[in-house]
Design a protein around this motif. Structure first.
Motif, PDB file in Angstrom:
ATOM      1  N   MET A  61       0.812  -1.210   0.000  1.00 21.23           N
ATOM      2  CA  MET A  61       0.000   0.000   0.000  1.00 21.23           C
ATOM      3  C   MET A  61       0.853   1.270   0.000  1.00 21.23           C
ATOM      4  O   MET A  61       0.608   2.193  -0.756  1.00 21.23           O
ATOM      5  CB  MET A  61      -0.946   0.021   1.211  1.00 21.23           C
ATOM      6  CG  MET A  61      -1.967  -1.103   1.233  1.00 21.23           C
ATOM      7  SD  MET A  61      -2.971  -1.252  -0.271  1.00 21.23           S
ATOM      8  CE  MET A  61      -3.922   0.244  -0.231  1.00 21.23           C
ATOM      9  N   LEU A  62       1.839   1.318   0.902  1.00 19.92           N
ATOM     10  CA  LEU A  62       2.648   2.529   1.060  1.00 19.92           C
ATOM     11  C   LEU A  62       3.989   2.404   0.342  1.00 19.92           C
ATOM     12  O   LEU A  62       4.394   3.308  -0.377  1.00 19.92           O
ATOM     13  CB  LEU A  62       2.857   2.759   2.563  1.00 19.92           C
ATOM     14  CG  LEU A  62       3.331   4.131   3.002  1.00 19.92           C
ATOM     15  CD1 LEU A  62       2.348   5.217   2.574  1.00 19.92           C
ATOM     16  CD2 LEU A  62       3.511   4.147   4.520  1.00 19.92           C
ATOM     17  N   GLY A  63       4.663   1.283   0.562  1.00 23.74           N
ATOM     18  CA  GLY A  63       5.960   1.080  -0.071  1.00 23.74           C
ATOM     19  C   GLY A  63       7.039   1.916   0.575  1.00 23.74           C
ATOM     20  O   GLY A  63       6.907   2.330   1.733  1.00 23.74           O
ATOM     21  N   SER A  64       8.103   2.183  -0.159  1.00 23.80           N
ATOM     22  CA  SER A  64       9.239   2.953   0.354  1.00 23.80           C
ATOM     23  C   SER A  64       9.593   3.989  -0.710  1.00 23.80           C
ATOM     24  O   SER A  64       9.083   3.929  -1.826  1.00 23.80           O
ATOM     25  CB  SER A  64      10.404   1.990   0.588  1.00 23.80           C
ATOM     26  OG  SER A  64      10.749   1.378  -0.638  1.00 23.80           O
ATOM     27  N   PRO A  65      10.487   4.931  -0.386  1.00 24.20           N
ATOM     28  CA  PRO A  65      10.859   5.919  -1.411  1.00 24.20           C
ATOM     29  C   PRO A  65      11.386   5.258  -2.699  1.00 24.20           C
ATOM     30  O   PRO A  65      11.091   5.723  -3.795  1.00 24.20           O
ATOM     31  CB  PRO A  65      11.956   6.739  -0.722  1.00 24.20           C
ATOM     32  CG  PRO A  65      11.657   6.601   0.737  1.00 24.20           C
ATOM     33  CD  PRO A  65      11.104   5.214   0.921  1.00 24.20           C
ATOM     34  N   ASP A  66      12.138   4.171  -2.538  1.00 16.51           N
ATOM     35  CA  ASP A  66      12.660   3.467  -3.714  1.00 16.51           C
ATOM     36  C   ASP A  66      11.588   2.676  -4.446  1.00 16.51           C
ATOM     37  O   ASP A  66      11.638   2.500  -5.659  1.00 16.51           O
ATOM     38  CB  ASP A  66      13.731   2.439  -3.291  1.00 16.51           C
ATOM     39  CG  ASP A  66      15.007   3.111  -2.874  1.00 16.51           C
ATOM     40  OD1 ASP A  66      15.106   4.343  -3.082  1.00 16.51           O
ATOM     41  OD2 ASP A  66      15.885   2.413  -2.326  1.00 16.51           O
ATOM     42  N   GLN A  67      10.671   2.129  -3.654  1.00 10.98           N
ATOM     43  CA  GLN A  67       9.639   1.281  -4.232  1.00 10.98           C
ATOM     44  C   GLN A  67       8.264   1.726  -3.760  1.00 10.98           C
ATOM     45  O   GLN A  67       7.634   1.058  -2.935  1.00 10.98           O
ATOM     46  CB  GLN A  67       9.864  -0.178  -3.824  1.00 10.98           C
ATOM     47  CG  GLN A  67      11.113  -0.795  -4.413  1.00 10.98           C
ATOM     48  CD  GLN A  67      11.242  -2.226  -3.939  1.00 10.98           C
ATOM     49  OE1 GLN A  67      11.752  -2.496  -2.854  1.00 10.98           O
ATOM     50  NE2 GLN A  67      10.736  -3.160  -4.730  1.00 10.98           N
TER      51      GLN A  67
END
Ligand code: ADP
Ligand code: MG
Length: 341
Positions: free
Chosen positions: A111-117
């Motif tokens: 849902m949120l992921g990370s800055p990279d993904q």
């Protein structure tokens, strides 16, 4: 009169199905202290299999609308599960996307992921949660409508607006996601995006569409796992809302729904107008391949499955050199021109 019913609804008050996708996250050796290897694996774009604990010479094969194997990218999940429903929201219809599954299986990543993904949320048009927002109590009015006082509300009417709010949120995302993760096993994170569209020409009709993006609380039995010192009352509420959600999804998908039990939990009451009916809903069930998740995976799959089948065939580890499912592999290799990937 406003046209609310799409052609595919045939003008009936037909309740639409909830599309069910399953996403298997990659195997993580750290999560497998006994070095047992994965106990779940994908078969194709709709099927997976898991070792049958009652009989290790068998696997249980599950069928879903969509199966996302370990290598599936964030972009692919978004394109397949979320992007197709966005046009409906622009037409004033409602929709919801849920991530369901045990803690550690990849709901927040999806849902949120990370800055990279980045995950589904930053890929969709965003309303933004303030990073230091307090817990928001859910209230009921006298008519049993669900209200959330103090909900963060940001109006976005152009891409510049979106960018202005999105950049600070991106910078905060690492902290925000850590905080979210600490609490996510015992709370639902709900983001509502409302799209209001006004016709330029008279009669300047307004259409409002709603999209709920939901990172559900962990589906593991919190009472059993004693999860993070969870209070009994809290775990009872989580179990009730997830149990009711499963009944609602079952009832919508069986096609014979006489009464969809929306009113049995606050979560389903809140989502009622965006789940079933003329709304478009997708449930992404996240699962993990390690044995320590086995029973939670099983119950998540049973919640999500369209059908299952016991297959009389040993589960072969992917590390074994002999090809598994030789007949099918051979055909795939043939079709793929022998690349054998
Ligand atoms: P949950 O929200 O269901 O508790 P998380 O999203 O926090 O689970 O995922 C647990 C861990 O697994 C995190 O470190 C996350 O980055 C990682 N992870 C989850 N899904 C994937 C994936 N598809 N690919 C790579 N890493 C993943
Ligand atoms: Mg989480």
């Amino acid at each position: 009169m406003a046209q609310r019913v799409s052609a595919s609804d045939g003008g009936n008050k037909k309740t639409s199905r909830v599309r069910v996708a399953v996403r298997l996250r990659p195997y993580m050796p750290k999560q497998d202290e006994k070095d047992e290897g994965p106990c779940v694996r994908g078969l194709d774009s709709q099927n997976l299999e898991i070792i049958n604990w009652r009989n290790a010479t068998e696997t249980v094969k599950y069928h879903f609308d969509v199966f996302h194997d370990t290598q599936t990218t964030q972009q692919e999940v978004f394109l397949s599960s979320v992007k197709p429903i966005l046009p409906h929201i622009l037409q004033g219809q409602n929709a919801s996307v849920f991530a369901y599954g045990p803690t550690g299986a990849g709901k927040t990543h999806t849902m949120l992921g990370s800055p990279d993904q980045p995950g589904v949320i930053p890929r969709a048009v965003l309303d933004l949660l303030s990073p230091n927002s307090q817990d928001l109590p859910i209230r009921e009015d006298k008519d049993k409508n669900i209200l959330i006082p103090g909900l963060t509300h940001t109006t976005i009417s152009s891409f510049a607006d979106f960018d202005k709010h999105f950049v600070p949120a991106t910078l905060n995302r690492t902290t925000a996601s850590t905080k979210l993760n600490q609490r996510s096993s015992r709370s639902h994170a709900i983001l509502l995006i409302k799209v209001v569209r006004t016709q330029r020409a008279a009669p300047r009709r307004r259409q409002t569409g709603k999209l709920y993006l939901v990172d559900l609380a962990g589906s593991e039995d919190n009472r059993r796992t004693g999860n993070q010192g969870i209070r009994l009352k809290e775990s009872g509420a989580i179990n009730l809302s997830l149990f009711t959600l499963s009944k609602v999804v079952d009832s919508l998908n069986s096609g014979t729904a006489i009464r969809v039990p929306y009113r049995d939990s606050k979560l389903t009451r809140l989502l009622q107008d965006s789940l079933g009916g003329s709304a478009h809903s997708v449930m992404i069930t996240n699962i993990a391949p390690e044995f320590k998740y086995y029973f939670d995976t099983f119950s998540a799959l049973n919640f999500a499955a369209k059908s299952k089948l016991i297959v009389n065939k040993p589960f072969t580890r992917e590390t074994v050199a002999v090809p598994v499912l030789p007949v099918k592999r051979a055909r795939e290799e043939h079709e793929a021109g022998g690349s054998g990937t």
